[in-house]
Write a protein that holds these residues in place. Structure first.
Motif, PDB file in Angstrom:
ATOM      1  N   PHE A 197      -9.631  13.514  -8.288  1.00 46.26           N
ATOM      2  CA  PHE A 197      -9.138  12.993  -7.011  1.00 46.26           C
ATOM      3  C   PHE A 197      -8.689  11.565  -7.243  1.00 46.26           C
ATOM      4  O   PHE A 197      -9.360  10.821  -7.934  1.00 46.26           O
ATOM      5  N   PRO A 198      -7.620  11.152  -6.686  1.00 46.46           N
ATOM      6  CA  PRO A 198      -6.708  11.903  -5.830  1.00 46.46           C
ATOM      7  C   PRO A 198      -5.663  12.661  -6.639  1.00 46.46           C
ATOM      8  O   PRO A 198      -5.486  12.414  -7.823  1.00 46.46           O
ATOM      9  N   ASN A 199      -4.977  13.564  -5.935  1.00 45.83           N
ATOM     10  CA  ASN A 199      -3.859  14.269  -6.546  1.00 45.83           C
ATOM     11  C   ASN A 199      -2.718  13.294  -6.767  1.00 45.83           C
ATOM     12  O   ASN A 199      -2.692  12.206  -6.211  1.00 45.83           O
ATOM     13  N   SER A 200      -1.767  13.711  -7.551  1.00 48.30           N
ATOM     14  CA  SER A 200      -0.574  12.900  -7.739  1.00 48.30           C
ATOM     15  C   SER A 200       0.629  13.774  -7.426  1.00 48.30           C
ATOM     16  O   SER A 200       0.862  14.751  -8.130  1.00 48.30           O
ATOM     17  N   PRO A 201       1.362  13.511  -6.382  1.00 45.36           N
ATOM     18  CA  PRO A 201       1.151  12.450  -5.423  1.00 45.36           C
ATOM     19  C   PRO A 201       0.056  12.811  -4.417  1.00 45.36           C
ATOM     20  O   PRO A 201      -0.251  13.985  -4.199  1.00 45.36           O
ATOM     21  N   VAL A 202      -0.486  11.798  -3.779  1.00 43.32           N
ATOM     22  CA  VAL A 202      -1.527  11.971  -2.773  1.00 43.32           C
ATOM     23  C   VAL A 202      -0.917  12.614  -1.542  1.00 43.32           C
ATOM     24  O   VAL A 202       0.153  12.208  -1.082  1.00 43.32           O
ATOM     25  N   THR A 203      -1.575  13.646  -1.001  1.00 46.40           N
ATOM     26  CA  THR A 203      -1.120  14.210   0.277  1.00 46.40           C
ATOM     27  C   THR A 203      -1.819  13.452   1.397  1.00 46.40           C
ATOM     28  O   THR A 203      -3.000  13.116   1.307  1.00 46.40           O
ATOM     29  N   MET A 245       0.832  -1.184   0.000  1.00 47.46           N
ATOM     30  CA  MET A 245       0.000   0.000   0.000  1.00 47.46           C
ATOM     31  C   MET A 245       0.880   1.253   0.000  1.00 47.46           C
ATOM     32  O   MET A 245       0.561   2.213  -0.681  1.00 47.46           O
ATOM     33  N   GLU A 246       1.956   1.231   0.793  1.00 48.72           N
ATOM     34  CA  GLU A 246       2.836   2.396   0.863  1.00 48.72           C
ATOM     35  C   GLU A 246       3.535   2.653  -0.466  1.00 48.72           C
ATOM     36  O   GLU A 246       3.878   3.788  -0.771  1.00 48.72           O
ATOM     37  N   ALA A 247       3.735   1.625  -1.278  1.00 50.14           N
ATOM     38  CA  ALA A 247       4.343   1.809  -2.595  1.00 50.14           C
ATOM     39  C   ALA A 247       3.390   2.564  -3.531  1.00 50.14           C
ATOM     40  O   ALA A 247       3.829   3.326  -4.384  1.00 50.14           O
ATOM     41  N   LEU A 248       2.087   2.354  -3.360  1.00 47.40           N
ATOM     42  CA  LEU A 248       1.090   3.029  -4.193  1.00 47.40           C
ATOM     43  C   LEU A 248       0.738   4.415  -3.667  1.00 47.40           C
ATOM     44  O   LEU A 248       0.305   5.274  -4.421  1.00 47.40           O
ATOM     45  N   ILE A 249       0.894   4.615  -2.359  1.00 41.38           N
ATOM     46  CA  ILE A 249       0.555   5.891  -1.716  1.00 41.38           C
ATOM     47  C   ILE A 249       1.802   6.359  -0.959  1.00 41.38           C
ATOM     48  O   ILE A 249       1.926   6.141   0.252  1.00 41.38           O
ATOM     49  N   PRO A 250       2.759   7.001  -1.645  1.00 42.10           N
ATOM     50  CA  PRO A 250       4.041   7.329  -1.032  1.00 42.10           C
ATOM     51  C   PRO A 250       3.949   8.143   0.259  1.00 42.10           C
ATOM     52  O   PRO A 250       4.741   7.940   1.172  1.00 42.10           O
ATOM     53  N   GLY A 251       3.028   9.043   0.397  1.00 45.38           N
ATOM     54  CA  GLY A 251       2.917   9.869   1.602  1.00 45.38           C
ATOM     55  C   GLY A 251       2.479   9.097   2.834  1.00 45.38           C
ATOM     56  O   GLY A 251       2.564   9.591   3.958  1.00 45.38           O
ATOM     57  N   LEU A 252       2.025   7.875   2.642  1.00 47.63           N
ATOM     58  CA  LEU A 252       1.523   7.075   3.753  1.00 47.63           C
ATOM     59  C   LEU A 252       2.641   6.626   4.687  1.00 47.63           C
ATOM     60  O   LEU A 252       2.483   6.618   5.908  1.00 47.63           O
ATOM     61  N   ALA A 253       3.784   6.279   4.136  1.00 45.48           N
ATOM     62  CA  ALA A 253       4.891   5.741   4.937  1.00 45.48           C
ATOM     63  C   ALA A 253       5.334   6.697   6.036  1.00 45.48           C
ATOM     64  O   ALA A 253       5.706   6.261   7.128  1.00 45.48           O
ATOM     65  N   ALA A 254       5.265   7.987   5.781  1.00 44.99           N
ATOM     66  CA  ALA A 254       5.694   8.975   6.779  1.00 44.99           C
ATOM     67  C   ALA A 254       4.817   8.968   8.018  1.00 44.99           C
ATOM     68  O   ALA A 254       5.225   9.442   9.079  1.00 44.99           O
ATOM     69  N   HIS A 255       3.629   8.418   7.927  1.00 43.24           N
ATOM     70  CA  HIS A 255       2.696   8.406   9.052  1.00 43.24           C
ATOM     71  C   HIS A 255       2.621   7.059   9.767  1.00 43.24           C
ATOM     72  O   HIS A 255       1.868   6.913  10.725  1.00 43.24           O
ATOM     73  N   ARG A 256       3.401   6.098   9.278  1.00 44.71           N
ATOM     74  CA  ARG A 256       3.393   4.774   9.926  1.00 44.71           C
ATOM     75  C   ARG A 256       3.866   4.921  11.364  1.00 44.71           C
ATOM     76  O   ARG A 256       4.853   5.569  11.651  1.00 44.71           O
ATOM     77  N   ILE A 257       3.120   4.329  12.272  1.00 44.75           N
ATOM     78  CA  ILE A 257       3.451   4.367  13.698  1.00 44.75           C
ATOM     79  C   ILE A 257       4.666   3.469  13.902  1.00 44.75           C
ATOM     80  O   ILE A 257       4.695   2.338  13.416  1.00 44.75           O
ATOM     81  N   SER A 258       5.680   3.981  14.616  1.00 42.81           N
ATOM     82  CA  SER A 258       6.949   3.259  14.728  1.00 42.81           C
ATOM     83  C   SER A 258       6.830   1.948  15.504  1.00 42.81           C
ATOM     84  O   SER A 258       7.558   1.007  15.251  1.00 42.81           O
ATOM     85  N   SER A 259       5.939   1.886  16.460  1.00 37.80           N
ATOM     86  CA  SER A 259       5.693   0.624  17.153  1.00 37.80           C
ATOM     87  C   SER A 259       4.203   0.344  17.058  1.00 37.80           C
ATOM     88  O   SER A 259       3.395   1.271  16.989  1.00 37.80           O
ATOM     89  N   ILE A 260       3.855  -0.918  17.052  1.00 38.65           N
ATOM     90  CA  ILE A 260       2.440  -1.265  16.880  1.00 38.65           C
ATOM     91  C   ILE A 260       1.620  -0.616  17.983  1.00 38.65           C
ATOM     92  O   ILE A 260       1.977  -0.621  19.144  1.00 38.65           O
TER      93      ILE A 260
END
Length: 170
Positions: free
Chosen positions: A159-165, A1-16
């Motif tokens: 929608f969505p923009n490229s890249p997605v915010t 999913m993060e490969a398709l939505i690059p901005g998502l990885a920055a919001h991944r919680i570092s620990s579960i």
């Protein structure tokens, strides 16, 4: 999913992040799909392109999530009682709708509940009054739609923009 939505990885919680699923699912009255629970444990509540908000419970804020879910279900019940839901029923009715997200234009994204939560599909309630079935679950939908892997009927063509915010939902 993060490969398709690059901005998502920055919001991944570092620990579960451990949501009290027993509290959430008891409060709603059903088990939720495993892909949604995975998403909620990996990411905080997010907004995509200032348009699509995914409602997920946050650890320690499960009661807020349940209150929001109850409000959304009350609104949906009002619509179903007024025969404004294209024949759909609100959960907990059999095959009832259970909301999981919304757009800031008034669209509502629902699960179409079935016996096995991991087989739930979706229905999009659009601001135009259309009720559009979608064959997939939440994470597959987000990957396809936000990753521009296919058009979603009833959603804006720009929608969505490229890249997605991707921003935190306040």
């Amino acid at each position: 999913m993060e490969a398709l939505i690059p901005g998502l990885a920055a919001h991944r919680i570092s620990s579960i992040s451990y949501v009290q699923w027993d509290l959430v699912e008891t409060g709603i009255g059903t088990t939720l799909p495993s892909d949604f629970k995975w998403f909620a444990e990996c990411y905080p509540p997010l907004v995509f392109d200032g348009f699509l908000a995914v409602n997920v419970p946050s650890p320690g804020k499960e009661s807020e999530y349940l209150r929001d879910m109850d409000n959304a279900l009350q609104a949906l019940r009002y619509m179903t009682e007024g025969d404004e839901a294209d024949g759909y029923q609100a959960f907990p009715e059999k095959n009832g709708l259970l909301p999981w997200g919304k757009s800031f234009h008034g669209d509502v994204f629902h699960w179409l509940t079935r016996s096995d939560p991991d087989s739930w599909s979706m229905v999009i309630e659009t601001t135009n009054g259309d009720w559009l079935p979608c064959p997939e679950g939440v994470t597959d939908f987000l990957a396809r739609f936000l990753g521009r892997q296919g058009e979603v009927r009833g959603m804006p063509s720009n929608f969505p923009n490229s890249p997605v915010t991707v921003t935190l939902r306040m």
